[in-house]
Write an enzyme that holds these catalytic residues in place. Structure first.
Site, PDB file in Angstrom:
ATOM      1  N   TRP A 102     -55.174 -35.586 -36.524  1.00  0.00           N
ATOM      2  CA  TRP A 102     -54.830 -35.546 -37.954  1.00  0.00           C
ATOM      3  C   TRP A 102     -54.299 -34.182 -38.352  1.00  0.00           C
ATOM      4  O   TRP A 102     -53.386 -34.092 -39.175  1.00  0.00           O
ATOM      5  CB  TRP A 102     -56.016 -35.995 -38.813  1.00  0.00           C
ATOM      6  N   ASP A 171     -58.601 -31.308 -45.459  1.00  0.00           N
ATOM      7  CA  ASP A 171     -58.497 -32.770 -45.377  1.00  0.00           C
ATOM      8  C   ASP A 171     -59.877 -33.300 -45.007  1.00  0.00           C
ATOM      9  O   ASP A 171     -60.281 -33.296 -43.854  1.00  0.00           O
ATOM     10  CB  ASP A 171     -57.474 -33.150 -44.301  1.00  0.00           C
ATOM     11  N   LYS A 195     -63.396 -44.443 -46.072  1.00  0.00           N
ATOM     12  CA  LYS A 195     -64.500 -44.158 -45.143  1.00  0.00           C
ATOM     13  C   LYS A 195     -65.817 -44.040 -45.925  1.00  0.00           C
ATOM     14  O   LYS A 195     -66.655 -44.934 -45.856  1.00  0.00           O
ATOM     15  CB  LYS A 195     -64.200 -42.890 -44.350  1.00  0.00           C
TER      16      LYS A 195
HETATM   17  N1  PMP Z   1     -56.757 -37.480 -42.221  1.00  0.00           N
HETATM   18  C1  PMP Z   1     -57.852 -37.929 -41.601  1.00  0.00           C
HETATM   19  C2  PMP Z   1     -58.887 -36.946 -41.147  1.00  0.00           C
HETATM   20  C3  PMP Z   1     -58.022 -39.308 -41.368  1.00  0.00           C
HETATM   21  O1  PMP Z   1     -59.115 -39.755 -40.750  1.00  0.00           O
HETATM   22  C4  PMP Z   1     -57.035 -40.209 -41.827  1.00  0.00           C
HETATM   23  C5  PMP Z   1     -57.163 -41.707 -41.669  1.00  0.00           C
HETATM   24  N2  PMP Z   1     -57.933 -42.160 -40.672  1.00  0.00           N
HETATM   25  C6  PMP Z   1     -55.901 -39.679 -42.445  1.00  0.00           C
HETATM   26  C7  PMP Z   1     -55.796 -38.323 -42.652  1.00  0.00           C
HETATM   27  C8  PMP Z   1     -54.798 -40.589 -42.944  1.00  0.00           C
HETATM   28  O2  PMP Z   1     -55.279 -41.243 -44.043  1.00  0.00           O
HETATM   29  P1  PMP Z   1     -54.479 -42.376 -44.813  1.00  0.00           P
HETATM   30  O3  PMP Z   1     -54.388 -43.528 -43.896  1.00  0.00           O
HETATM   31  O4  PMP Z   1     -55.350 -42.610 -46.007  1.00  0.00           O
HETATM   32  O5  PMP Z   1     -53.151 -41.830 -45.173  1.00  0.00           O
END
Ligand code: PMP
Length: 359
Positions: A102, A171, A195
């Site tokens: 991420w 994040d 989550k």
């Molecule tokens: N950052 C992290 C740490 C994540 O776990 C996720 C989704 N699993 C995201 C960003 C992306 O999130 P979204 O699908 O809500 O755009």
């Protein structure tokens, strides 16, 4: 069918009490004769739901007065762009920590808008630990430092907030609300809801109010934080049902005793799972114990040819969505707030039994 223990990384389990309450209120929210889904977002009924959700979130996290709370859409992925678009504030450089997949995505998006300095990179050690603080190469010209406190795929989590002297942006998609947090250490925090917060479709942003004055010229209106601050997250139609459900989750968290209680519970759940893995020759987790995630626990088995059988038998035992992320394989148990301790206990009982039979 009885409800299963769902170890999905997200969308993830929601507390059963929350789902039951939503069910009870589905057709008639508090004598209005309509579902929350059918209400105008500007009507007094929904406004009261929205305000209460924010008040409860502020109480749970002790969010200081000088921080704004936004209920947005676009997922955490949209924040990868909104952060540089709004927080460079006339500068052209930003520091990022790269601690997992991420972080990599956040870096790639930020590169469209600024010069990204990766101050510390955990990729060379396959995202199993974070380089020591003294080895980080921070850039004096950086507008902010961005990092991912919990890497959902790699299972790497910071146990403390990094010490740096520029604004920190985090994040927190897979860690927000899992334990107490000192919001004042951050310039901005964001998290996709699916989550620990509620259903997908909602993204929380918590941002210090002195950082809202400048965005890069040409930034679309919808991507400017100030737009949403000035309109109480109702510049356009917000994700009303997801906002309502998040509000029910916040109430549930308060009823559980708040984030200190949740943090203790989550620590116990993670300890039980990691000790099962560490005490077995059959299971493995490569992450440095100082950086192991409380929320997402990846693990492997000594006989990868048995992975399919493991998943099938686990499913038959009511334990589902245990496959690892497609990019890393193996298994992953996501054990967010709504996963009861009994769920983790059932999982470790199954794991021990499977190892005894196949190890
Ligand atoms: N950052 C992290 C740490 C994540 O776990 C996720 C989704 N699993 C995201 C960003 C992306 O999130 P979204 O699908 O809500 O755009």
């Amino acid at each position: 069918m009885a409800r299963v223990f769902n170890f999905s990384a997200g969308p993830a389990m929601l507390p059963e009490e929350v789902l039951v309450q939503a069910q009870l209120e589905m057709l008639d929210w508090q004598g209005t004769g309509m579902s929350v889904m059918e209400m105008s977002h500007r009507g007094k009924e929904f406004m009261s739901i929205a305000e209460q959700a924010e008040a409860d979130l502020r109480e749970l996290l002790s969010i200081p007065e000088n921080y704004k709370v936004l209920f947005l859409q676009g997922g955490a992925s949209m924040q990868f762009a909104m952060v540089p678009l709004n927080l460079l504030r006339g500068r052209t450089q930003a520091d990022y920590l790269n601690t997992g997949l991420w972080s990599e995505k956040a870096v790639a998006e930020a590169k469209k808008y600024c010069q990204v300095n990766v101050a510390a990179d955990a990729k060379p050690n396959k995202y199993t630990t974070v380089p020591p603080r003294k080895s980080w190469r921070c850039n004096g010209e950086a507008a902010y430092l961005h990092y991912t406190p919990n890497e959902t795929i790699n299972g790497l989590e910071f146990q403390t907030v990094p010490e740096v002297d520029i604004p920190i942006v985090a994040d927190m998609s897979s860690t927000l609300l899992s334990r107490p947090l000192e919001v004042s250490k951050f310039a901005a925090i964001y998290a996709g809801a699916q989550k620990n917060i509620g259903p997908a479709g909602l993204t929380l942003v918590i941002i210090r109010d002195d950082l809202l004055d400048i965005s890069i010229p040409g930034t679309p209106t919808m991507l400017v934080y100030k737009t949403h601050v000035e309109q109480q997250s109702m510049y356009n139609t917000p994700p009303t049902y997801a906002w309502y459900l998040a509000g029910l989750v916040f109430k549930w968290l308060k009823n559980q005793g708040g984030l200190a209680v949740m943090g203790e519970r989550n620590r116990r759940k993670a300890e039980l799972l990691y000790s099962t893995i560490d005490n077995s020759e059959f299971y493995g987790n490569p992450v440095d114990p100082n950086y192991r995630s409380w929320m997402n626990v990846p693990f492997t088995i000594a006989k990868p040819e048995l992975e399919k059988v493991f998943l099938q038998e686990a499913k038959a035992a009511g334990l589902v969505t245990l496959a690892g992320h497609r990019s890393v394989g193996g298994f992953r148990a996501s054990i967010y707030n709504a996963m009861p301790e009994a769920g983790v206990q059932t999982l470790v009982n199954f794991m021990n039994d499977f190892a005894n039979r196949n190890g």
